[in-house]
Structures are given as structure tokens and as C-alpha cells.
Design a protein around this motif. Structure first.
Motif, PDB file in Angstrom:
ATOM      1  N   GLU A 169       0.825  -1.211   0.000  1.00 39.23           N
ATOM      2  CA  GLU A 169       0.000   0.000   0.000  1.00 39.23           C
ATOM      3  C   GLU A 169       0.857   1.258   0.000  1.00 39.23           C
ATOM      4  OE1 GLU A 169      -3.283   2.300   2.809  1.00 39.23           O
ATOM      5  OE2 GLU A 169      -2.601   0.293   3.342  1.00 39.23           O
ATOM      6  N   GLU A 170       1.885   1.293   0.807  1.00 41.32           N
ATOM      7  CA  GLU A 170       2.704   2.501   0.947  1.00 41.32           C
ATOM      8  C   GLU A 170       3.685   2.686  -0.209  1.00 41.32           C
ATOM      9  OE1 GLU A 170       2.245   4.784   3.183  1.00 41.32           O
ATOM     10  OE2 GLU A 170       0.682   3.635   4.200  1.00 41.32           O
ATOM     11  N   ALA A 171       4.252   1.601  -0.707  1.00 35.69           N
ATOM     12  CA  ALA A 171       5.313   1.717  -1.715  1.00 35.69           C
ATOM     13  C   ALA A 171       4.837   1.452  -3.137  1.00 35.69           C
ATOM     14  CB  ALA A 171       6.450   0.745  -1.370  1.00 35.69           C
ATOM     15  N   GLU A 172       3.565   1.073  -3.297  1.00 36.50           N
ATOM     16  CA  GLU A 172       2.988   0.789  -4.609  1.00 36.50           C
ATOM     17  C   GLU A 172       3.798  -0.263  -5.370  1.00 36.50           C
ATOM     18  OE1 GLU A 172       1.988   4.205  -6.913  1.00 36.50           O
ATOM     19  OE2 GLU A 172       0.743   5.082  -5.344  1.00 36.50           O
ATOM     20  N   GLY A 173       4.163  -1.315  -4.642  1.00 32.57           N
ATOM     21  CA  GLY A 173       4.767  -2.466  -5.287  1.00 32.57           C
ATOM     22  C   GLY A 173       3.723  -3.548  -5.461  1.00 32.57           C
ATOM     23  N   LEU A 174       4.168  -4.719  -5.851  1.00 34.88           N
ATOM     24  CA  LEU A 174       3.289  -5.874  -5.987  1.00 34.88           C
ATOM     25  C   LEU A 174       3.806  -7.003  -5.098  1.00 34.88           C
ATOM     26  CD1 LEU A 174       2.797  -6.026  -9.878  1.00 34.88           C
ATOM     27  CD2 LEU A 174       1.295  -4.956  -8.187  1.00 34.88           C
ATOM     28  N   ALA A 175       2.910  -7.889  -4.722  1.00 36.15           N
ATOM     29  CA  ALA A 175       3.317  -9.050  -3.923  1.00 36.15           C
ATOM     30  C   ALA A 175       2.424 -10.225  -4.256  1.00 36.15           C
ATOM     31  CB  ALA A 175       3.245  -8.735  -2.430  1.00 36.15           C
ATOM     32  N   LEU A 176       2.982 -11.411  -4.160  1.00 33.45           N
ATOM     33  CA  LEU A 176       2.235 -12.652  -4.345  1.00 33.45           C
ATOM     34  C   LEU A 176       1.979 -13.275  -2.976  1.00 33.45           C
ATOM     35  CD1 LEU A 176       4.248 -14.058  -7.371  1.00 33.45           C
ATOM     36  CD2 LEU A 176       1.905 -13.183  -7.418  1.00 33.45           C
ATOM     37  N   VAL A 177       0.702 -13.501  -2.683  1.00 33.52           N
ATOM     38  CA  VAL A 177       0.324 -14.070  -1.387  1.00 33.52           C
ATOM     39  C   VAL A 177      -0.835 -15.039  -1.593  1.00 33.52           C
ATOM     40  CG1 VAL A 177       1.049 -11.999  -0.102  1.00 33.52           C
ATOM     41  CG2 VAL A 177      -1.320 -12.209  -0.868  1.00 33.52           C
ATOM     42  N   PRO A 178      -1.093 -15.927  -0.633  1.00 35.77           N
ATOM     43  CA  PRO A 178      -2.265 -16.799  -0.730  1.00 35.77           C
ATOM     44  C   PRO A 178      -3.559 -15.987  -0.708  1.00 35.77           C
ATOM     45  CG  PRO A 178      -0.699 -17.649   0.869  1.00 35.77           C
ATOM     46  CD  PRO A 178      -0.242 -16.271   0.527  1.00 35.77           C
ATOM     47  N   ARG A 179      -4.543 -16.444  -1.464  1.00 35.68           N
ATOM     48  CA  ARG A 179      -5.795 -15.695  -1.602  1.00 35.68           C
ATOM     49  C   ARG A 179      -6.480 -15.443  -0.259  1.00 35.68           C
ATOM     50  NH1 ARG A 179      -9.129 -14.643  -5.789  1.00 35.68           N
ATOM     51  NH2 ARG A 179      -8.022 -16.104  -7.151  1.00 35.68           N
TER      52      ARG A 179
END
Length: 322
Positions: free
Chosen positions: A256-266
């Protein structure tokens, strides 16, 4: 030298006891206990439901085995000899323990019995399961103490001391064949992005993800790519990390803060979206499936209350949101 002599002496004593037991008719011991308590052949025969001659014969054999009269008459009163008096207490305790040994085990009583359950897992699992398990225990087993420990790489502790390891199935398979397993739930990997980040649509391609700034979950050194693949199947896409963290829960805030992406379990992504301004993106990747299982050693599974908690664990997993 003294310690060696002590050990040798203890071994000799055990061998002597074993030899004595082989030479003793152990069926006579309940009769001996009754005789020592009642001090009467007649009363013992009545108590045991056998004939007086059988009890008299047993007494003769016992006197021979112990080389002592055990019970002697003093006029109308029967008394125990010194040896008989010394035998009474230990014999009663031994036969009581034998009765307990042959009793069928009592079912675990969750409403009244205390139980401590130690679960080693990732924070992803803890945030999903701990509230469900705590609620069920509060309702049904108020004396159960739940302890969640973080799963760490290269763990060397005795696995018998942990009640449950809750991990992705490929990780659990590295534990070896002697571990028991129970499937808990199936999940899949998704991508999370800041809601204000307008660069992405509802679906993201692997190429787009690889080119983006990435927040990555890691356990130990990132060079252990094989282990990363065991933890999550989409780890091969994480080629440009700008922030690597040892837990899942902080990833929503960083995205949210850095506007990156991440892969996590749904299931975790849905939980993170409740408290952070993020959204879920589907990722076009063929292998996104994540199976979460519980593993435990045979020794842990034999502990009192463990089988009952297996059922509770399965119920809690079944109540997780789809």
C-alpha cells in the motif's frame, strides 16, 4: 570408574529381578494381597471367589517362594510377619498399577482437562486459524492452551516436542515418511496491489509482474530457491525484489505505501484487504495452487488429547472463508 561400577551393578540387579519373576507364579500375587489384607484363608477365598483349599495351596507356595511364613497365628488372632508387613504396601501399589495398565484409555474430556498444543507454522496460517481455534476452545475446551511458533528454516529441534507443523504440502514432505499428515485447506496464489495504483487491470501477466517492484516473503537466505518453490509455487516470478520480509502480514502495508506488488495466498489477501487499501489481481500463471497440511510425529500423535485436537483442527479449517 565409579559410575561404570554403579551402572554394572544396576544391570546385575535387573537381571536378578528378571530371573526371579520367571521363577515365580505371578497368578499367586492377587491371592497374596488378599491374604495379607484379610489375614484369613476363609475371607480371602470368599473375596476372590475361589475355594479354601485353593487359597491354602497358594499360601503354601507363597511361603516357599518368599522363604517366610508371611502370616502366623497368635492364638485366635492372625498377624503378619515382618516380611509380610513389608510386602503389603508395595504389592498393593504394583497390582493397582497393573489394573490401570490394562484399563482401556479414557477419552479426552475437553471441558475439564488441561492441554497445551504447540503449533509451528507461518504467520499466514496463524492469522487464519488462531481466531477459529481460540473460539472453538473457548466454547468447548476452556483449559486448552494454544501456542503458535514461527516456522523457521533449518529447524533442528526435536519434532516430537511440536504437536503440529502446519505448512505447504511440499514442505511437509521433506520431513520424512514417519510423519503423519492431515489435509487442511486448499488455497491459491494471487497478486496484491495498492488500490490507488492504476497501472494494473484485474489480471496481471507474469511478464508484468517480473517487471514491477516486488515485495517478497522469504524464510532464510533468498539463495535457497528450491525451498522458496516449496513454500509457494509462484516464487519463480519474484525476480526483482525491493523489499524482502520474513512474514506475510506486513506485506499488505508495504504494498500500500510503496505501490509495489506481492504474491500471497488468496485467503490471506482477503484478510489483508480488510485493513489495508489494497486490491486483489489474478495472475496468469499455470501453477498457483497451494495445499496446506498439518504434520505431526508418531510420538506427538500418541499424546493424550492429540487425536481430539486433530478433529478440532479439521473443523476450524473447514470454517475458513472460501
Amino acid at each position: 570408574m565409579a559410575e561404570h561400577a554403579k551402572t554394572k551393578g544396576a544391570g546385575a540387579a535387573r537381571r536378578q529381578v528378571a530371573q526371579t519373576l520367571r521363577q515365580t507364579n505371578l497368578d499367586l500375587l492377587p491371592i497374596l494381597l488378599s491374604l495379607l489384607r484379610t489375614r484369613s484363608v476363609t475371607a480371602s477365598a470368599r473375596e476372590l471367589g475361589i475355594s479354601q483349599p485353593a487359597v491354602s495351596k497358594a499360601l503354601r507356595q507363597l511361603r516357599e517362594a518368599f522363604a517366610d511364613d508371611l502370616i502366623v497365628s497368635r492364638g485366635r488372632e492372625a498377624k503378619l510377619t515382618e516380611r509380610g508387613q513389608a510386602i503389603l504396601g508395595p504389592l498393593g501399589a504394583i497390582l493397582w498399577d497393573l489394573e490401570l495398565l490394562y484399563e482401556p484409555p479414557r477419552a479426552f474430556e475437553p471441558k475439564s482437562e488441561a492441554l497445551r498444543i504447540v503449533i509451528r507454522t507461518a504467520d499466514y496460517v496463524t492469522v487464519l486459524l488462531a481466531p477459529q481455534l481460540a473460539r472453538l476452545c473457548a466454547q468447548e475446551a476452556p483449559r486448552v492452551d494454544l501456542r503458535f511458533l514461527e516456522q523457521t528454516p533449518g529447524e533442528t529441534e526435536d519434532r516430537d516436542q511440536i504437536d503440529f507443523f502446519i505448512v505447504p504440502r511440499p514442505v511437509g514432505r521433506t520431513f520424512g515418511k514417519r510423519m503423519e499428515r492431515m489435509a487442511l485447506w486448499r488455497d491459491e496464489m494471487v497478486c496484491i496491489a495498492a488500490r490507488r495504483d492504476a497501472r494494473w487491470g484485474e489480471v496481471i501477466t507474469p511478464a508484468e509482474f517480473r517487471a514491477a517492484r516486488q515485495v517478497v516473503y522469504q524464510v532464510g537466505e533468498r539463495s535457497a530457491l528450491a525451498r522458496a518453490g516449496l513454500i509457494q509455487p509462484t516464487s519463480v516470478l519474484e525476480v526483482a525484489p525491493v523489499c524482502e520480509v520474513p512474514n506475510f502480514l506486513v506485506m499488505g502495508a508495504i504494498v500500500e505505501e510503496a505501490e509495489g506488488l506481492a504474491l500471497v495466498p488468496r485467503k490471506l489477501a482477503q484478510e489483508l484487504a480488510r485493513s489495508r487499501d489494497i486490491r486483489l489481481l489474478e495472475i496468469e500463471f499455470p501453477d498457483r495452487r497451494l495445499d496446506i497440511d498439518a504434520f505431526w510425529s508418531q510420538a506427538a500423535g500418541a499424546r493424550r488429547g492429540h487425536a481430539w485436537f486433530q478433529g478440532l483442527l479439521a473443523r476450524a479449517a473447514a470454517q475458513l472463508p472460501a
